[in-house]
Design a protein around this motif. Structure first.
Motif, PDB file in Angstrom:
ATOM      1  N   GLY A   1       0.922  -1.471   0.003  1.00  0.00           N
ATOM      2  CA  GLY A   1       0.200   0.022   0.044  1.00  0.00           C
ATOM      3  C   GLY A   1       0.887   1.380   0.043  1.00  0.00           C
ATOM      4  N   MET A   2       1.095   1.920   1.122  1.00  0.00           N
ATOM      5  CA  MET A   2       1.524   3.319   1.230  1.00  0.00           C
ATOM      6  C   MET A   2       2.893   3.217   0.555  1.00  0.00           C
ATOM      7  N   PRO A   3       3.659   2.483   0.813  1.00  0.00           N
ATOM      8  CA  PRO A   3       5.114   2.457   0.189  1.00  0.00           C
ATOM      9  C   PRO A   3       4.961   2.780  -1.587  1.00  0.00           C
ATOM     10  N   ALA A   4       4.038   1.994  -1.952  1.00  0.00           N
ATOM     11  CA  ALA A   4       3.601   2.403  -3.304  1.00  0.00           C
ATOM     12  C   ALA A   4       3.391   3.531  -3.832  1.00  0.00           C
ATOM     13  N   ALA A   5       2.629   4.202  -2.853  1.00  0.00           N
ATOM     14  CA  ALA A   5       2.284   5.652  -3.184  1.00  0.00           C
ATOM     15  C   ALA A   5       3.519   6.476  -3.158  1.00  0.00           C
ATOM     16  N   ILE A   6       4.596   6.095  -2.593  1.00  0.00           N
ATOM     17  CA  ILE A   6       5.720   6.983  -2.531  1.00  0.00           C
ATOM     18  C   ILE A   6       6.497   6.896  -4.096  1.00  0.00           C
ATOM     19  N   PHE A   7       6.181   5.738  -4.656  1.00  0.00           N
ATOM     20  CA  PHE A   7       6.887   5.297  -5.923  1.00  0.00           C
ATOM     21  C   PHE A   7       6.173   6.073  -7.122  1.00  0.00           C
ATOM     22  N   GLU A   8       4.718   6.194  -6.812  1.00  0.00           N
ATOM     23  CA  GLU A   8       3.981   6.712  -8.133  1.00  0.00           C
ATOM     24  C   GLU A   8       4.280   8.144  -7.798  1.00  0.00           C
ATOM     25  N   SER A   9       4.375   8.853  -6.651  1.00  0.00           N
ATOM     26  CA  SER A   9       4.423  10.193  -6.355  1.00  0.00           C
ATOM     27  C   SER A   9       5.771  10.661  -7.126  1.00  0.00           C
ATOM     28  N   TRP A  10       6.965   9.793  -7.159  1.00  0.00           N
ATOM     29  CA  TRP A  10       8.006   9.938  -7.703  1.00  0.00           C
ATOM     30  C   TRP A  10       7.895  10.181  -9.165  1.00  0.00           C
ATOM     31  N   GLY A  11       7.340   9.023  -9.791  1.00  0.00           N
ATOM     32  CA  GLY A  11       7.018   8.622 -11.242  1.00  0.00           C
ATOM     33  C   GLY A  11       6.252   9.958 -11.553  1.00  0.00           C
ATOM     34  N   LEU A  12       5.281  10.422 -10.915  1.00  0.00           N
ATOM     35  CA  LEU A  12       4.454  11.487 -11.197  1.00  0.00           C
ATOM     36  C   LEU A  12       5.202  12.884 -11.441  1.00  0.00           C
TER      37      LEU A  12
ATOM     38  N   LEU B   1       8.386  13.014 -12.239  1.00  0.00           N
ATOM     39  CA  LEU B   1       9.494  13.053 -13.372  1.00  0.00           C
ATOM     40  C   LEU B   1       8.493  13.720 -14.423  1.00  0.00           C
ATOM     41  N   HIS B   2       7.194  13.609 -14.519  1.00  0.00           N
ATOM     42  CA  HIS B   2       6.497  14.012 -15.755  1.00  0.00           C
ATOM     43  C   HIS B   2       5.509  15.381 -15.487  1.00  0.00           C
ATOM     44  N   GLU B   3       5.483  15.913 -14.438  1.00  0.00           N
ATOM     45  CA  GLU B   3       4.550  17.082 -14.130  1.00  0.00           C
ATOM     46  C   GLU B   3       5.358  18.003 -13.124  1.00  0.00           C
ATOM     47  N   PRO B   4       5.462  19.207 -13.630  1.00  0.00           N
ATOM     48  CA  PRO B   4       6.398  19.847 -12.889  1.00  0.00           C
ATOM     49  C   PRO B   4       5.548  20.269 -11.624  1.00  0.00           C
ATOM     50  N   PHE B   5       4.398  20.392 -11.267  1.00  0.00           N
ATOM     51  CA  PHE B   5       3.826  20.697 -10.024  1.00  0.00           C
ATOM     52  C   PHE B   5       4.136  19.637  -9.178  1.00  0.00           C
ATOM     53  N   ALA B   6       4.266  18.478  -9.203  1.00  0.00           N
ATOM     54  CA  ALA B   6       4.538  17.391  -8.737  1.00  0.00           C
ATOM     55  C   ALA B   6       5.980  17.036  -8.431  1.00  0.00           C
ATOM     56  N   ARG B   7       6.830  17.774  -9.119  1.00  0.00           N
ATOM     57  CA  ARG B   7       8.170  17.810  -8.827  1.00  0.00           C
ATOM     58  C   ARG B   7       8.614  18.980  -7.737  1.00  0.00           C
ATOM     59  N   ASP B   8       7.701  19.902  -7.855  1.00  0.00           N
ATOM     60  CA  ASP B   8       8.049  20.962  -6.723  1.00  0.00           C
ATOM     61  C   ASP B   8       7.452  20.357  -5.500  1.00  0.00           C
ATOM     62  N   VAL B   9       6.371  19.848  -5.448  1.00  0.00           N
ATOM     63  CA  VAL B   9       5.913  19.097  -4.072  1.00  0.00           C
ATOM     64  C   VAL B   9       6.918  18.293  -3.528  1.00  0.00           C
ATOM     65  N   VAL B  10       7.267  17.295  -4.463  1.00  0.00           N
ATOM     66  CA  VAL B  10       8.387  16.268  -4.063  1.00  0.00           C
ATOM     67  C   VAL B  10       9.821  16.872  -3.437  1.00  0.00           C
ATOM     68  N   VAL B  11      10.040  17.946  -4.278  1.00  0.00           N
ATOM     69  CA  VAL B  11      11.339  18.649  -3.927  1.00  0.00           C
ATOM     70  C   VAL B  11      11.210  19.395  -2.402  1.00  0.00           C
TER      71      VAL B  11
END
Length: 217
Positions: free
Chosen positions: A121-132, A134-144
């Motif tokens: 479950g939850m650890p997979a959400a980390i991977f999906e957040s990282w994957g997102l 890589l493709h969407e600037p808003f998600a990159r800003d959040v992850v950074v």
């Protein structure tokens, strides 16, 4: 504190009751929507994620969901932030426990990470957040930004190990611990779940992280 006065007219005014229900709905519904959103992100992946599915799985109309999160980006941003918050709050609870030594607190974080990152479950959400990200600037800003928060948390703990370290050095070592922690997410995801090997690896991680805290500049 300013005195609050409610007249009988206000109490029985339908508009007042409606506003109260709306506040109550937001307090309960937003967390519920985000929980469903996390589950959709895990099940469908970032590529298959849609707000339509979130609304459907939450049992609400799309228009109702959009009342709280007007766009896919807004909901995904809140979802990624919530995933990170849950881990951050866990780690911060250990890191700021002044009843234990810095060494014990750091080791408690490692023990917790080894227990949590192997769960479904939850650890997979980390991977999906990282994957997102890589493709969407808003998600990159959040992850950074999330990475910065974790770095500051560990840098503060490193400073308790070794107060003589400069702030720059604490930040550097905090970042190294974060990068190691991110690596744990990947390693534990694909490990063969051999208890003796995982135990040995966990001990080694404790040595490495403690060394980062104790080593002179």
């Amino acid at each position: 504190m300013k005195k609050l006065t409610l007249t009988s007219a206000a109490i029985f005014d339908p508009r007042t009751a409606t506003l109260a229900r709306q506040r109550g709905n937001r307090e309960s519904r937003v967390p519920e929507i985000i929980d469903v959103s996390i589950n959709v992100l895990i099940a469908a992946g970032y590529a298959g994620y849609t707000i339509n599915r979130v609304a459907n799985d939450a049992g609400i109309r799309l228009s109702t969901l959009q009342h709280y999160f007007s766009t896919r980006e807004a909901l995904l941003r809140a979802t990624i932030e919530e995933v990170a918050k849950r881990y951050f709050e866990r780690f911060r609870g250990f890191a700021e426990n002044r009843n234990r030594s810095p060494q014990a607190r750091l080791e408690a974080i490692i023990d917790d990470a080894f227990a949590e990152f192997v769960k479904p479950g939850m650890p997979a959400a980390i991977f999906e957040s990282w994957g997102l990200a890589l493709h969407e600037p808003f998600a990159r800003d959040v992850v950074v930004e999330i990475q910065k928060q974790f770095t500051r948390l560990f840098a503060k703990l490193v400073g308790e190990f070794n107060p003589a370290l400069s702030m720059e050095e604490r930040e550097l070592r905090g970042a190294l611990i974060v990068s190691s922690c991110q690596g744990l997410v990947i390693f534990l995801r694909w490990s063969e779940d051999n208890p003796s090997q995982l135990h040995a690896f966990r001990k080694a991680v404790k040595v490495v992280w403690s060394g980062l805290g104790k080593a002179e500049e």
